[in-house]
Design a protein around this motif. Structure first.
Motif, PDB file in Angstrom:
ATOM      1  N   VAL A  87      -8.563  12.528  -6.013  1.00  0.00           N
ATOM      2  CA  VAL A  87      -8.335  11.137  -5.576  1.00  0.00           C
ATOM      3  C   VAL A  87      -7.817  11.125  -4.137  1.00  0.00           C
ATOM      4  CG1 VAL A  87      -6.927   9.072  -5.961  1.00  0.00           C
ATOM      5  CG2 VAL A  87      -7.930  10.289  -7.919  1.00  0.00           C
TER       6      VAL A  87
ATOM      7  N   ASP B 157       0.834  -1.202   0.000  1.00  0.00           N
ATOM      8  CA  ASP B 157       0.000   0.000   0.000  1.00  0.00           C
ATOM      9  C   ASP B 157       0.869   1.253   0.000  1.00  0.00           C
ATOM     10  OD1 ASP B 157      -2.366   1.383  -0.064  1.00  0.00           O
ATOM     11  OD2 ASP B 157      -2.960   0.936   1.985  1.00  0.00           O
TER      12      ASP B 157
ATOM     13  N   TRP C   4       1.206   4.261  -3.096  1.00  0.00           N
ATOM     14  CA  TRP C   4       1.076   5.708  -2.993  1.00  0.00           C
ATOM     15  C   TRP C   4       2.367   6.440  -3.345  1.00  0.00           C
ATOM     16  CZ3 TRP C   4      -3.271   8.179  -3.190  1.00  0.00           C
ATOM     17  CH2 TRP C   4      -4.440   7.521  -2.828  1.00  0.00           C
TER      18      TRP C   4
ATOM     19  N   ARG D  39      -9.592   9.543   7.481  1.00  0.00           N
ATOM     20  CA  ARG D  39      -8.206   9.120   7.740  1.00  0.00           C
ATOM     21  C   ARG D  39      -7.371  10.316   8.202  1.00  0.00           C
ATOM     22  NH1 ARG D  39      -6.493   4.443   4.829  1.00  0.00           N
ATOM     23  NH2 ARG D  39      -8.105   3.594   3.452  1.00  0.00           N
TER      24      ARG D  39
ATOM     25  N   GLN E  15     -10.553  12.210  -1.600  1.00  0.00           N
ATOM     26  CA  GLN E  15     -11.509  11.128  -1.323  1.00  0.00           C
ATOM     27  C   GLN E  15     -10.890  10.063  -0.432  1.00  0.00           C
ATOM     28  OE1 GLN E  15     -12.886   9.073  -4.828  1.00  0.00           O
ATOM     29  NE2 GLN E  15     -14.557   8.061  -3.759  1.00  0.00           N
ATOM     30  N   HIS E  16      -9.620   9.743  -0.700  1.00  0.00           N
ATOM     31  CA  HIS E  16      -8.940   8.710   0.087  1.00  0.00           C
ATOM     32  C   HIS E  16      -8.798   9.117   1.545  1.00  0.00           C
ATOM     33  CE1 HIS E  16      -6.141   5.490   1.053  1.00  0.00           C
ATOM     34  NE2 HIS E  16      -5.309   6.395   1.553  1.00  0.00           N
TER      35      HIS E  16
END
Length: 205
Positions: free
Chosen positions: A142, A90, A94, A150, A145-146
């Motif tokens: 993007v 992950d 990114w 978080r 939204q991610h």
């Protein structure tokens, strides 16, 4: 380990930021990017003629994200790049995302609005800025939204992913980077900006 860098370079900042946060000792050598002699020496280290470049004994490594990963692997007890293969995948995703999609158009705007004039290459190209702005909008959306729900890009703590993405926003005010309409992105960047390592690597204007 020796790092060839320039303090105004966002790619260099990725590496120095990660190293400082992890407590990884580095000997820093600043490359004068306006000097033809320094550029000549740099191309011997990196055929792309770019900073940063890491030398560890006989091993030479370029590409900032690769250097960050290498330093993490060399640093006992660090938490920015956990051993868990899924978490690493992950983080890698990114880091590659920013190198491929997010950082390049931001770099175009920073060049047009800051470095182009400082290097005597004329004024900003508004068409180039507009094209880059469209790409920034696509990929900032993007990230926005991610970041819903978080604090950090991967998992529940700071990782190399955060430290790879944030430096491209170093000149958010000076270059008027078009990201002010993304509240979650701005809040995340504010958390990164609270890090001691971020403060220590902020370019002096």
């Amino acid at each position: 380990m020796r790092l060839y860098h320039h303090p105004a370079s966002s790619s260099s900042r990725r590496v120095t930021l990660a190293a400082l946060h992890m407590g990884t000792p580095l000997e820093l050598t600043e490359v004068n990017l306006m000097s033809q002699e320094d550029r000549r020496r740099l191309v011997l280290l990196n055929p792309n003629n770019k900073v940063p470049v890491l030398q560890d004994g006989d091993f030479t490594l370029w590409e900032s994200c690769a250097i960050m990963q290498y330093l993490a692997d060399r640093t006992h007890g660090q938490t920015l790049y956990p051993d868990n293969i899924l978490i690493r995948a992950d983080i890698n995703r990114w880091m590659l995302w920013t190198a491929q999609h997010f950082a390049p158009p931001l770099g175009v705007i920073v060049y047009e609005r800051i470095w182009k004039g400082l290097t005597g290459n004329g004024g900003p190209d508004e068409q180039a800025i507009a094209r880059a702005g469209q790409q920034v909008a696509q990929f900032a959306a993007v990230l926005e939204q991610h970041l819903a729900g978080r604090d950090w890009i991967v998992g529940e703590q700071l990782t190399l992913a955060d430290l790879a993405i944030a430096p491209s926003l170093t000149y958010i005010e000076q270059a008027q980077l078009p990201v002010m309409q993304y509240p979650k992105l701005k809040a995340w960047l504010g958390r990164v900006a609270q890090l001691d390592a971020w403060r220590q690597t902020t370019p002096v204007w």
